[in-house]
Design a protein around this motif. Structure first.
Motif, PDB file in Angstrom:
ATOM      1  N   LEU A  17      11.739  32.257 -15.330  1.00  0.00           N
ATOM      2  CA  LEU A  17      12.054  32.513 -13.800  1.00  0.00           C
ATOM      3  C   LEU A  17      12.988  33.781 -13.620  1.00  0.00           C
ATOM      4  O   LEU A  17      12.844  34.334 -12.406  1.00  0.00           O
ATOM      5  CB  LEU A  17      12.766  31.048 -13.454  1.00  0.00           C
ATOM      6  CG  LEU A  17      13.054  31.018 -11.958  1.00  0.00           C
ATOM      7  CD1 LEU A  17      11.596  30.584 -11.478  1.00  0.00           C
ATOM      8  CD2 LEU A  17      14.037  29.532 -12.019  1.00  0.00           C
ATOM      9  N   GLU A  18      13.910  33.836 -14.426  1.00  0.00           N
ATOM     10  CA  GLU A  18      14.664  35.048 -14.430  1.00  0.00           C
ATOM     11  C   GLU A  18      14.066  36.326 -14.591  1.00  0.00           C
ATOM     12  O   GLU A  18      14.213  37.076 -13.720  1.00  0.00           O
ATOM     13  CB  GLU A  18      15.953  34.882 -15.599  1.00  0.00           C
ATOM     14  CG  GLU A  18      16.860  33.908 -15.587  1.00  0.00           C
ATOM     15  CD  GLU A  18      17.730  33.476 -16.660  1.00  0.00           C
ATOM     16  OE1 GLU A  18      17.593  34.338 -17.694  1.00  0.00           O
ATOM     17  OE2 GLU A  18      18.523  32.470 -16.903  1.00  0.00           O
ATOM     18  N   LEU A  19      13.383  36.475 -15.459  1.00  0.00           N
ATOM     19  CA  LEU A  19      12.526  37.570 -15.587  1.00  0.00           C
ATOM     20  C   LEU A  19      11.457  37.814 -14.560  1.00  0.00           C
ATOM     21  O   LEU A  19      11.321  39.430 -13.896  1.00  0.00           O
ATOM     22  CB  LEU A  19      11.736  37.602 -17.027  1.00  0.00           C
ATOM     23  CG  LEU A  19      12.546  37.532 -18.098  1.00  0.00           C
ATOM     24  CD1 LEU A  19      11.646  37.401 -19.430  1.00  0.00           C
ATOM     25  CD2 LEU A  19      13.071  39.248 -18.142  1.00  0.00           C
ATOM     26  N   TYR A  20      10.785  36.833 -14.045  1.00  0.00           N
ATOM     27  CA  TYR A  20      10.069  37.126 -12.703  1.00  0.00           C
ATOM     28  C   TYR A  20      10.901  37.540 -11.644  1.00  0.00           C
ATOM     29  O   TYR A  20      10.188  38.434 -10.781  1.00  0.00           O
ATOM     30  CB  TYR A  20       9.113  35.869 -12.189  1.00  0.00           C
ATOM     31  CG  TYR A  20       8.325  35.465 -13.483  1.00  0.00           C
ATOM     32  CD1 TYR A  20       7.937  36.218 -14.525  1.00  0.00           C
ATOM     33  CD2 TYR A  20       7.738  34.007 -13.692  1.00  0.00           C
ATOM     34  CE1 TYR A  20       6.938  35.908 -15.515  1.00  0.00           C
ATOM     35  CE2 TYR A  20       6.922  33.538 -14.586  1.00  0.00           C
ATOM     36  CZ  TYR A  20       6.459  34.406 -15.526  1.00  0.00           C
ATOM     37  OH  TYR A  20       5.598  34.104 -16.654  1.00  0.00           O
ATOM     38  N   ARG A  21      12.069  36.878 -11.560  1.00  0.00           N
ATOM     39  CA  ARG A  21      12.731  37.429 -10.223  1.00  0.00           C
ATOM     40  C   ARG A  21      13.419  39.012 -10.368  1.00  0.00           C
ATOM     41  O   ARG A  21      13.398  39.658  -9.593  1.00  0.00           O
ATOM     42  CB  ARG A  21      13.973  36.479 -10.241  1.00  0.00           C
ATOM     43  CG  ARG A  21      13.670  35.025  -9.774  1.00  0.00           C
ATOM     44  CD  ARG A  21      14.690  33.967  -9.647  1.00  0.00           C
ATOM     45  NE  ARG A  21      15.568  34.430  -8.542  1.00  0.00           N
ATOM     46  CZ  ARG A  21      16.657  33.689  -8.440  1.00  0.00           C
ATOM     47  NH1 ARG A  21      17.079  32.659  -9.278  1.00  0.00           N
ATOM     48  NH2 ARG A  21      17.446  33.888  -7.323  1.00  0.00           N
TER      49      ARG A  21
END
Length: 199
Positions: A17-21
């Motif tokens: 989730l962090e990396l996709y954001r």
């Protein structure tokens, strides 16, 4: 290094989730997600078949829970009442997981490959709801129509909740199904007037 499988899975979901954001879905690899989560790439693939599925974790549990909620709803209820009852139960989990769910929805909204996967998920869940209604004794056609219409109302309520979090998802669900009922009543009232005019 996380000690349990459940902890590794949770950290992988959060890392993804962090990396996709930060970078976008297409620019992120499974290896990068694993590194951010503090595990190796092999551990990633032990939990998820590909990087899309990190955002769809728990789908089978959701399906089973919805079917169970539909089947176990009180017998006296009509199909839409059954669905509202089942969706309200499901909504509790969604509200609790909002810190993960809200950014997840935003990522899916801007990623065509994920939107396609989300639509496939919705179709699968709609069919599960229809099957549960059939198991309650609803005819195939009625079960299918109720499931499709009810699922659309559910998605409408979720979107309204994302746009207006000042009200609970439960409140948005009740309003969506009230509106659905009002629309149905309007159609029936119009048909009645047409019959009266033509007779």
């Amino acid at each position: 290094m996380p000690r349990s499988g459940a902890e590794a899975r949770r950290r992988l979901r959060q890392a993804a989730l962090e990396l996709y954001r930060e970078r976008g879905f297409d620019q992120t690899t499974a290896a990068e997600i694993a590194t951010r989560a503090g595990v190796n790439e092999r551990t990633f693939f032990r939990h998820f078949p590909d990087k899309r599925e990190v955002l769809f974790d728990g789908e089978a549990d959701l399906r089973a829970g919805l079917m169970r909620a539909v089947i176990e709803a009180p017998e006296r209820l009509e199909p839409f009442e059954v669905l509202l009852c089942a969706f309200r139960k499901s909504a509790r989990n969604l509200e609790e997981s909002r810190p993960f769910s809200e950014p997840r929805w935003k990522i899916i909204a801007v990623t065509p490959a994920l939107r396609e996967r989300e639509l496939a998920k919705h179709a699968w869940l709609t069919e599960a709801v229809a099957e549960a209604l059939r198991q309650r004794g609803a005819g195939a056609g009625l079960a299918d129509l109720a499931a499709r219409t009810g699922w659309a109302a559910y998605q409408h309520a979720v979107q309204a909740w994302i746009d207006d979090p000042s009200k609970s998802l439960d409140a948005h669900l009740i309003r969506a199904f009230d509106n659905l009922h009002a629309l149905s009543a309007t159609v029936l009232s119009g048909q009645k007037r047409e019959r009266e005019v033509s007779s």
